[in-house]
Design a protein around this motif. Structure first.
Motif, mmCIF file in Angstrom:
data_model
loop_
_atom_site.group_PDB
_atom_site.id
_atom_site.type_symbol
_atom_site.label_atom_id
_atom_site.label_comp_id
_atom_site.label_asym_id
_atom_site.label_seq_id
_atom_site.Cartn_x
_atom_site.Cartn_y
_atom_site.Cartn_z
ATOM 1 N N ILE A 56 5.168 14.475 -55.459
ATOM 2 C CA ILE A 56 6.626 15.232 -55.238
ATOM 3 C C ILE A 56 6.200 16.919 -55.444
ATOM 4 O O ILE A 56 5.229 17.115 -55.905
ATOM 5 C CB ILE A 56 7.495 15.102 -56.419
ATOM 6 N N TRP A 57 6.863 17.602 -54.491
ATOM 7 C CA TRP A 57 6.883 19.059 -54.428
ATOM 8 C C TRP A 57 8.114 19.668 -55.053
ATOM 9 O O TRP A 57 9.064 19.388 -54.550
ATOM 10 C CB TRP A 57 6.343 19.698 -53.006
ATOM 11 N N THR A 58 7.992 20.626 -56.031
ATOM 12 C CA THR A 58 9.252 21.259 -56.292
ATOM 13 C C THR A 58 9.153 22.587 -56.567
ATOM 14 O O THR A 58 8.338 23.068 -56.093
ATOM 15 C CB THR A 58 9.171 20.608 -57.995
ATOM 16 N N GLU A 59 10.387 23.084 -56.887
ATOM 17 C CA GLU A 59 10.484 24.507 -57.023
ATOM 18 C C GLU A 59 9.386 25.326 -57.720
ATOM 19 O O GLU A 59 8.576 26.449 -57.708
ATOM 20 C CB GLU A 59 11.816 24.988 -57.419
ATOM 21 N N ARG A 60 8.892 24.615 -59.004
ATOM 22 C CA ARG A 60 8.109 25.264 -59.744
ATOM 23 C C ARG A 60 6.661 25.269 -59.035
ATOM 24 O O ARG A 60 5.864 26.089 -59.387
ATOM 25 C CB ARG A 60 7.997 24.377 -61.255
ATOM 26 N N ASP A 61 6.304 24.243 -58.188
ATOM 27 C CA ASP A 61 5.178 24.105 -57.673
ATOM 28 C C ASP A 61 4.984 25.555 -56.581
ATOM 29 O O ASP A 61 3.755 25.765 -56.386
ATOM 30 C CB ASP A 61 4.667 23.022 -56.523
ATOM 31 N N SER A 62 6.002 26.034 -56.131
ATOM 32 C CA SER A 62 5.659 27.200 -55.240
ATOM 33 C C SER A 62 5.141 28.326 -56.103
ATOM 34 O O SER A 62 4.591 29.407 -55.585
ATOM 35 C CB SER A 62 7.033 27.829 -54.690
ATOM 36 N N LEU A 63 5.219 28.298 -57.286
ATOM 37 C CA LEU A 63 4.493 29.593 -58.191
ATOM 38 C C LEU A 63 3.104 29.432 -57.966
ATOM 39 O O LEU A 63 2.323 30.511 -58.402
ATOM 40 C CB LEU A 63 4.946 29.468 -59.639
ATOM 41 N N ARG A 64 2.686 28.122 -57.453
ATOM 42 C CA ARG A 64 0.858 28.433 -57.517
ATOM 43 C C ARG A 64 0.432 28.788 -56.297
ATOM 44 O O ARG A 64 -0.601 28.797 -56.221
ATOM 45 C CB ARG A 64 0.526 26.780 -57.768
ATOM 46 N N LEU A 65 1.211 29.322 -55.379
ATOM 47 C CA LEU A 65 0.892 29.894 -53.967
ATOM 48 C C LEU A 65 0.319 31.211 -54.078
ATOM 49 O O LEU A 65 0.911 32.132 -54.973
ATOM 50 C CB LEU A 65 2.173 29.873 -52.948
ATOM 51 N N ASP A 66 -0.528 31.671 -53.192
ATOM 52 C CA ASP A 66 -0.942 33.046 -53.288
ATOM 53 C C ASP A 66 -0.078 33.667 -52.230
ATOM 54 O O ASP A 66 -0.389 33.613 -50.705
ATOM 55 C CB ASP A 66 -2.388 33.055 -52.828
ATOM 56 N N PHE A 67 0.906 34.572 -52.596
ATOM 57 C CA PHE A 67 1.923 35.182 -51.349
ATOM 58 C C PHE A 67 1.101 36.362 -51.086
ATOM 59 O O PHE A 67 1.396 36.854 -49.925
ATOM 60 C CB PHE A 67 3.143 35.520 -52.265
ATOM 61 N N ASN A 68 -0.145 36.558 -51.668
ATOM 62 C CA ASN A 68 -0.905 37.677 -50.765
ATOM 63 C C ASN A 68 -1.471 36.914 -49.437
ATOM 64 O O ASN A 68 -2.092 37.698 -48.629
ATOM 65 C CB ASN A 68 -2.141 38.184 -51.564
ATOM 66 N N ASN A 69 -1.611 35.798 -49.717
ATOM 67 C CA ASN A 69 -2.493 35.193 -48.039
ATOM 68 C C ASN A 69 -1.570 34.547 -47.463
ATOM 69 O O ASN A 69 -0.772 33.193 -47.982
ATOM 70 C CB ASN A 69 -3.483 34.304 -48.793
ATOM 71 N N PRO A 70 -0.959 35.105 -46.433
ATOM 72 C CA PRO A 70 0.103 34.135 -45.469
ATOM 73 C C PRO A 70 -0.431 32.784 -45.010
ATOM 74 O O PRO A 70 0.315 32.125 -44.815
ATOM 75 C CB PRO A 70 0.319 35.167 -44.226
ATOM 76 N N GLN A 71 -1.907 32.585 -44.850
ATOM 77 C CA GLN A 71 -2.462 31.517 -44.492
ATOM 78 C C GLN A 71 -2.279 30.408 -45.501
ATOM 79 O O GLN A 71 -2.121 29.224 -45.082
ATOM 80 C CB GLN A 71 -3.863 31.578 -44.263
ATOM 81 N N ALA A 72 -1.897 30.745 -46.691
ATOM 82 C CA ALA A 72 -1.816 29.744 -47.685
ATOM 83 C C ALA A 72 -0.504 28.979 -47.521
ATOM 84 O O ALA A 72 -0.182 27.655 -47.965
ATOM 85 C CB ALA A 72 -1.669 30.539 -49.003
ATOM 86 N N LEU A 73 0.328 29.608 -46.890
ATOM 87 C CA LEU A 73 1.783 28.813 -46.532
ATOM 88 C C LEU A 73 1.867 27.867 -45.421
ATOM 89 O O LEU A 73 2.629 26.957 -45.471
ATOM 90 C CB LEU A 73 2.944 29.999 -46.053
ATOM 91 N N LEU A 74 0.552 27.885 -44.764
ATOM 92 C CA LEU A 74 0.261 26.786 -43.794
ATOM 93 C C LEU A 74 -0.461 25.654 -44.629
ATOM 94 O O LEU A 74 -0.675 24.715 -43.890
ATOM 95 C CB LEU A 74 -0.508 27.124 -42.491
ATOM 96 N N THR A 75 -0.601 25.794 -45.734
ATOM 97 C CA THR A 75 -1.481 24.301 -46.436
ATOM 98 C C THR A 75 -0.736 23.225 -46.319
ATOM 99 O O THR A 75 0.477 23.282 -46.618
ATOM 100 C CB THR A 75 -1.754 24.726 -47.856
ATOM 101 N N PRO A 76 -1.240 22.171 -46.176
ATOM 102 C CA PRO A 76 -0.481 20.634 -46.208
ATOM 103 C C PRO A 76 -0.028 20.435 -47.257
ATOM 104 O O PRO A 76 -0.451 20.888 -48.345
ATOM 105 C CB PRO A 76 -1.657 19.815 -45.738
ATOM 106 N N ILE A 77 1.240 20.110 -47.527
ATOM 107 C CA ILE A 77 1.827 20.012 -48.788
ATOM 108 C C ILE A 77 1.246 18.899 -49.666
ATOM 109 O O ILE A 77 1.260 18.921 -50.905
ATOM 110 C CB ILE A 77 3.491 19.386 -48.625
ATOM 111 N N GLY A 78 0.415 17.907 -48.886
ATOM 112 C CA GLY A 78 -0.139 16.969 -49.836
ATOM 113 C C GLY A 78 -1.456 17.646 -50.620
ATOM 114 O O GLY A 78 -1.762 17.019 -51.690
#
Length: 843
Positions: A56-78
């Motif tokens: 499961i991916w929740t709103e809280r999991d979004s805090l672990r992303l690196d918003f400095n790195n746009p490529q991180a947003l393309l990471t597979p959700i798995g």
């Protein structure tokens, strides 16, 4: 406060779960998954492969992303999902779900069936919204559940920095202090939105949600929860004064719920329902129920000794419980009811088991009050009376309001005199009494003279004060059995019953007229008014109440027509006159609406020396098929009384404009034509627009259509009149002041008004050469007009001697029968107009 049904207080979780599951595959990029979550406003997404739930991916999991790195947003959700997913069975009670939320620290549970297949998702928010916690939330305050000091960040921090802080501190929201001094908020849901639509590593001051919704520390959790629902948000800032001291969300609300409290509350409610259904004799439980009642409640034993009173009893009577317990309700006795009243009350109570009625009692302060009282006898299983329960409501104010309504229904609110309704009742009664005893009675209809002038000049407050003084004077001149009533406005009715002889009426009438004729003083103003009075007699003039009033009214109008400040007795011919006036008013309404029978005659204004026509005044005429030619002296006052002056003035102004257009189309050179304006028409808000439209509709050159006004129209509101006249002058309309020199003439205001001419009243012309004051006024007016460059028109010139006398003054134009009578349009055009203006032919 809402109470849960004991049967459904702890339902299974399947009642709350969300069945519309949002899912994706493990290879789905985070940005795509976030876009789907943001569009659906979901707080979680299942990661599935086929029918198997991987994580499961929740709103809280979004805090672990690196918003400095746009490529991180393309990471597979798995790679970012939480696994394994905590699961619940659909039949799990809500109390057990709440316990697991607290113990495991999760915010979502997957609900699966017996075969492990996903059925739905339940979140902490669902629990707080749908669990039925209203009784508990209504008892707790915000400060008991809020988080401590909130995470507050500067608006200049980047999105990545704030996300990292929230993740490190385990916060689901952060308060953003913006550059303008205000506050906003960033939540986990916002982070999902930013994953979906990456704004770059932007300062959070521009991304925060504003305004920051707040709640006070002392507010109830129920109010806070309702605010979260109403605004569709998950967090509220908690204020103490103006300072943010914490955050409150659905998680905090749910964390504060104690399962043991729910159990105790459910048991108490079950016990209450069982106790109420078993017996109403349980006074201990009844005490709880009735303490909050707005009605006063007394419970006594079988002997009438008070055992219990509720707070409403103390509030109404002023007695504390300790002062009345053990005593009888006789402590409240007002003394207004005798022993027989109470004996009958107790007899009815013991026989029928209840008594209901109104009773006067006395408060501890000694003040009397009226209450609506219901007493019920309470019996045991064997039918014996064991207690009495009394419920009462203070209805003193209700009765006072009813009396006030009755007062408003039958009495005039200003003077407190009987109104028309009460007068009719008294008149009908007096007529029956007079008929039975073969006596006379009289009805006097009184209307004040010049009351409108007082109202207009001194204001309505002064007018009201005058009416009060008039009512006092009239009442002071009448007998005790006479009735003085106010019909409305400045109209009064006097009923004189039991008359010995008809002469009594005239003596009373003269006495009333004299009373009104004495000087009045309102504020600093001293003035006199009069009254016109009409009299009708029973049975001489009529035998019915309505006819008597109508006939007195007709006699009063005759008194007004014949000079005012007097009285007239009704005569039969007055009915014919009233019928004619009514017929004339109906016909005039039809004529104003259709224009049929209305026309204009034109009276020339000429130069005295050569009789050359320079202008004309349009004068109204009315020819009716049955009434014949009706004089303006009759139908103009009738139009004023009937409220027809505005539509009549509009009709006449349009007739004048149409005639000017006709003369222009015929190739003639028309002279300026002036139309008289009434006060009602002049002060219409759309007058300037109406005149402008009229000039455009008939394509009239500037200067052809003029307007005449009397001085009294302008003097009351000089500043407003000045602006209005200026707007009319800008349309090119010549403006004349008619009947100048009469009434309240003031030479000082002329320089401020944009008028073009003065018309000297005919009364000065008539006395010219006979009265020195007329000559002096004429010299002053013409001299001033010449200095102000105003044209002077002398009205009512009828003799050569008057015309010769005018030669000594600067009077450019004269108007009257000597120089030209009013003529129909065709005759005026033939006599006075051609391709160029010409002289009036002499006879």
């Amino acid at each position: 406060m809402k109470y849960q049904d004991p049967v459904t207080a702890d339902p299974p979780v399947e009642r709350l779960m969300q069945t519309g599951l949002l899912s994706c595959g493990p290879d789905t990029p985070l940005r795509e998954a976030a876009e789907r979550m943001a569009s659906r406003r979901c707080s979680s997404m299942l990661v599935m492969e086929g029918d198997q739930v991987l994580g499961i991916w929740t709103e809280r999991d979004s805090l672990r992303l690196d918003f400095n790195n746009p490529q991180a947003l393309l990471t597979p959700i798995g790679q970012m999902m939480s696994t394994p997913v905590s699961q619940l069975h659909p039949n799990t009670p809500l109390s057990a779900v709440a316990a697991r939320f607290r113990a495991e620290g999760h915010r979502h549970f997957l609900v699966v069936d017996d075969r492990g297949r996903p059925r739905g998702i339940v979140s902490q928010t669902d629990m707080a919204l749908k669990q039925g916690l209203e009784p508990y939330l209504g008892l707790r305050e915000v400060h008991e559940a809020m988080d401590g000091q909130p995470l507050t960040v500067a608006g200049a921090l980047s999105l990545a920095e704030v996300a990292a802080l929230m993740h490190q501190q385990g916060r689901d929201a952060a308060v953003v202090a913006c550059a303008d001094g205000g506050y906003g908020i960033l939540t986990e849901r916002d982070m999902v939105r930013f994953v979906a639509r990456h704004p770059g590593n932007t300062p959070v001051g521009g991304l925060a949600s504003r305004p920051l919704l707040t709640v006070n520390r002392g507010d109830t959790l129920l109010r806070a929860r309702d605010q979260l629902i109403d605004h569709r948000v998950r967090h509220l800032a908690v204020l103490e004064g103006r300072q943010v001291v914490g955050l409150l969300g659905f998680r905090n609300i749910l964390d504060g719920v104690e399962h043991r409290y729910q159990q105790q509350l459910r048991q108490a409610l079950e016990q209450r329902d069982q106790a109420l259904s078993r017996s109403r004799l349980n006074l201990e439980l009844a005490e709880r129920v009735i303490e909050a009642s707005l009605e006063g409640i007394i419970i006594t034993d079988a002997e009438g000794r008070i055992e219990f009173v509720n707070p409403a009893f103390s509030h109404t009577t002023g007695y504390d419980p300790e002062e009345v317990l053990g005593r009888t309700p006789a402590v409240l006795s007002s003394g207004r009811h005798d022993g027989a009243f109470y004996t009958e009350m107790w007899r009815t109570l013991r026989e029928k088991g209840y008594w209901r009625g109104e009773i006067w009692n006395r408060r501890k302060s000694g003040q009397l009050y009226l209450e609506l009282l219901t007493i019920t006898a309470i019996r045991d299983g064997e039918g014996r009376i064991t207690n009495f329960a009394a419920l009462f409501t203070d209805i003193t104010h209700i009765r006072e309001n009813e009396d006030q309504i009755r007062q408003l229904a039958y009495y005039d609110p200003l003077t407190r005199l009987p109104n028309r309704r009460l007068l009719e009742d008294r008149l009908e009664l007096a007529i029956r009494h007079a008929h039975r005893h073969q006596r006379r009675l009289a009805v006097l209809f009184i209307d004040l003279d010049h009351f409108k002038q007082v109202n207009d000049s001194l204001g309505h407050a002064a007018g009201d004060e005058l009416l009060l003084e008039v009512s006092r004077r009239l009442g002071g001149r009448l007998r005790e059995d006479d009735t003085l009533a106010r019909l409305g406005g400045d109209e009064f009715i006097v009923l004189l019953p039991d008359l010995e002889e008809a002469d009594e009426v005239t003596r009373v009438a003269r006495r009333l007229i004299d009373a009104i004729g004495e000087p009045f003083r309102i504020g600093q103003q001293s003035f006199r008014i009069g009254c016109s009075l009409g009299i009708s007699l029973y049975p001489d003039d009529a035998t019915g109440a309505e006819e008597l009033v109508h006939h007195a009214d007709a006699a009063m109008y005759r008194a007004k027509q014949e000079g005012r400040n007097g009285y007239r007795l009704f005569r039969r011919d007055m009915n014919q006159q009233e019928h004619r006036w009514l017929q004339m008013e109906t016909a005039l309404r039809d004529a104003v609406e259709s224009g049929e029978g209305l026309s204009l005659h034109y009276q020339p204004q000429v130069e005295p020396a050569d009789r050359r026509v320079r202008a004309a005044e349009a004068l109204a005429r009315w020819q009716h098929p049955e009434l014949g030619a009706v004089s303006p002296a009759d139908f103009i006052p009738l139009a004023e009384r009937a409220g027809l002056m505005v539509p009549l003035g509009r009709r006449l102004m349009r007739l004048a404009a149409a005639q000017l257009r006709t003369w222009l189309d015929e190739g003639r050179t028309p002279v300026p034509v002036s139309v008289n304006l009434s006060a009602q028409q002049f002060w219409q808000q759309d007058l300037v627009t109406e005149v402008s439209t009229l000039l455009a509709d008939y394509r009239l050159p500037a200067g052809l259509l003029g307007l005449e006004l009397t001085e009294s129209i302008l003097l009351d509101k000089q500043q407003q009149a000045e602006r209005l006249l200026q707007e009319l002058r800008e349309l090119g309309c010549p403006l004349a002041i008619d009947d100048f020199g009469t009434g309240y003439s003031s030479l000082s205001y002329l320089h401020a008004l944009p008028v073009t001419s003065l018309k000297i009243d005919r009364s000065f012309i008539r006395q010219l050469g006979e009265c020195r004051s007329s000559s002096a006024v004429l010299a002053a007016v013409t001299g001033l007009a010449r200095e102000l460059e105003l044209q002077v028109v002398a009205e009512g010139v009828e003799t050569p001697a008057q015309l010769d006398a005018l030669a000594r003054y600067h009077v450019p134009l004269v108007q009257g029968w000597l120089t030209g009578r009013p003529m129909p349009a065709t005759e005026f055009a033939e006599s006075c107009l051609s391709t160029a203006a010409r002289s009036v032919p002499t006879s």
